[in-house]
Design a protein around this motif. Sequence first.
Motif, mmCIF file in Angstrom:
data_model
loop_
_atom_site.group_PDB
_atom_site.id
_atom_site.type_symbol
_atom_site.label_atom_id
_atom_site.label_comp_id
_atom_site.label_asym_id
_atom_site.label_seq_id
_atom_site.Cartn_x
_atom_site.Cartn_y
_atom_site.Cartn_z
ATOM 1 N N UNK A 15 1.022 -1.319 0.132
ATOM 2 C CA UNK A 15 0.056 -0.003 0.143
ATOM 3 C C UNK A 15 0.834 1.229 0.082
ATOM 4 N N UNK A 16 1.992 1.076 0.342
ATOM 5 C CA UNK A 16 2.985 2.326 0.507
ATOM 6 C C UNK A 16 3.247 2.786 -0.946
ATOM 7 N N UNK A 17 3.251 1.774 -2.015
ATOM 8 C CA UNK A 17 3.390 2.370 -3.163
ATOM 9 C C UNK A 17 2.174 2.954 -3.841
ATOM 10 N N UNK A 18 0.934 2.905 -3.156
ATOM 11 C CA UNK A 18 -0.361 3.535 -3.849
ATOM 12 C C UNK A 18 -1.077 4.394 -3.174
ATOM 13 N N UNK A 19 -0.469 4.558 -1.813
ATOM 14 C CA UNK A 19 -1.116 5.601 -0.990
ATOM 15 C C UNK A 19 0.261 6.490 -0.288
ATOM 16 N N UNK A 20 -0.031 7.683 -0.169
ATOM 17 C CA UNK A 20 1.110 8.432 0.412
ATOM 18 C C UNK A 20 1.477 8.126 2.071
ATOM 19 N N UNK A 21 2.895 8.100 2.283
ATOM 20 C CA UNK A 21 3.034 7.639 3.664
ATOM 21 C C UNK A 21 3.135 8.834 4.321
ATOM 22 N N UNK B 295 -8.571 -1.362 -2.505
ATOM 23 C CA UNK B 295 -8.767 0.005 -2.711
ATOM 24 C C UNK B 295 -7.729 0.917 -3.074
ATOM 25 N N UNK B 296 -7.868 1.684 -4.165
ATOM 26 C CA UNK B 296 -6.800 2.333 -4.463
ATOM 27 C C UNK B 296 -5.661 1.748 -5.215
ATOM 28 N N UNK B 297 -5.907 0.493 -5.696
ATOM 29 C CA UNK B 297 -4.980 -0.129 -6.483
ATOM 30 C C UNK B 297 -5.602 -0.565 -7.670
ATOM 31 N N UNK B 298 -6.919 -0.048 -8.038
ATOM 32 C CA UNK B 298 -7.385 -0.496 -9.291
ATOM 33 C C UNK B 298 -6.757 -0.697 -10.638
ATOM 34 N N UNK B 299 -5.833 0.222 -10.842
ATOM 35 C CA UNK B 299 -4.890 0.367 -11.862
ATOM 36 C C UNK B 299 -3.877 -0.032 -11.851
ATOM 37 N N UNK C 175 -20.478 1.748 11.098
ATOM 38 C CA UNK C 175 -19.026 1.340 11.075
ATOM 39 C C UNK C 175 -18.171 2.432 10.313
ATOM 40 N N UNK C 176 -17.080 2.738 10.510
ATOM 41 C CA UNK C 176 -16.288 3.361 9.773
ATOM 42 C C UNK C 176 -16.306 3.035 8.467
ATOM 43 N N UNK C 177 -16.377 4.004 7.365
ATOM 44 C CA UNK C 177 -16.470 3.483 5.889
ATOM 45 C C UNK C 177 -15.345 2.785 5.363
ATOM 46 N N UNK C 178 -14.272 2.699 5.990
ATOM 47 C CA UNK C 178 -13.108 1.779 5.442
ATOM 48 C C UNK C 178 -13.485 0.371 5.922
ATOM 49 N N UNK C 179 -14.218 0.142 6.927
ATOM 50 C CA UNK C 179 -14.685 -1.077 7.284
ATOM 51 C C UNK C 179 -15.626 -1.997 6.300
ATOM 52 N N UNK C 180 -16.422 -1.136 5.654
ATOM 53 C CA UNK C 180 -17.140 -1.751 4.582
ATOM 54 C C UNK C 180 -16.532 -2.102 3.442
#
Length: 406
Positions: free
Chosen positions: A39-45, A209-213, A333-338
């Motif tokens: 995920x570090x490659x697809x989301x800002x650390x 999530x966030x890695x679709x491409x 629940x928090x949206x990410x939990x879904x």
Amino acid sequence: MLPVITSRLLRWQDGQTAGPWRLKVFPTYRCNLDCGICVRNWHRTHPILLDELPDERWLRLVDEAAAMGVRALIIGGGGEPMLRSRLVRKMCVKAKEYGISGSLQTNGTNLSGETIETFITTGWDYVTISIDAPGADINDAIRNKGVFARTDEALRALHEMKQRHGSVLPNVAIHMTITSLNYNCIEDMVDFCTARGVNMLSASPLLEVGMEDSGYVLNAEQRAALPGQLKKAIEKADARGLPHTLNSLLMIENAHCANPTDTQGSSFPKGHLAGALCLEPWTALTITSSGHAGPCCFFWEEHADSIRDKTLQEVWTGPYLSQFRQHMRDGRPHPICLNCYYPDTQEHRELMDCLRQTAAVRPRIFPDWRALPGKAWNSVRRYGLHGSWRRFREWRAIRRALKDDA
């Protein structure tokens, strides 16, 4: 184990508190690899994650965890924990002195002989090494060139040193993340594990999530083929006597395809834990490299309570996690939990089933002994001798768990 965890959940249901069963710690967010699926490659650390807690605080955390009744310590992270190998070794020693079950998650490329020796001499329980394919061609396409050879060497070193010491511990597990590149080689991973003396094969879906491409997400055809691949691998692993988590992955995929609505908890009133989407916020706790607390290992938030300026107990019962639990309990629940797959795993479903069964018979956990003969007769009439005996054993296990974990 399930009755004991359930007993802790029942305390929460009664308005009390209980300590976490599992503590997951991420000592560092740095890594020596640059894996495509990370995920570090697809989301800002976030810069905060690079402000790591000092060794002394992590070691004191183990003391606090033991005092709260933590039974399992998992050392992993968004980075590679063995970049802080000296700290990890000290945490392993301290955790085992308290009798806490221990697990380490690593890419395996930095496992020194000294570290392996520590695992063996302390009786460390599990070392999980990430390998995504049984050969360098696919694995290194995901994890970097030359990684397969290094992790394979770590596996051999672990096996040889365990034999030299005559030790069965640590158990060694292989973990693979299912992607478009390796979904059809799970059965071959069973062969790889048995050839290397591995004790367990673990597999989990890609967090998409966030890695679709990214090119790693399964397409419709690959996803449709995955259950068949899993069934063949499960059959082979079971025949070989290799423990695995493939049934859990199959359940996740079936749930993904069917997209069912869970109605099992509908008989419980709103706000009851047995109707919550996920029980992880009451049973586990994750501490990030910066000290921030998270309800699970899937995400963290900058405004969460931190052990940098609070004790573990203060964080566990603090405003951030308390509010998170309340929202989960209220069906908000928090949206990410879904988007999380964990509620569909075998582990979570079995715990939820145990909680619901226990909650359903809870008035009979501490009965009026004078009424037992009549209740026993009614139970035999309703469930038969065999069914009544099974229910009695379940009731007795729950009572013992409540007593032992008090």
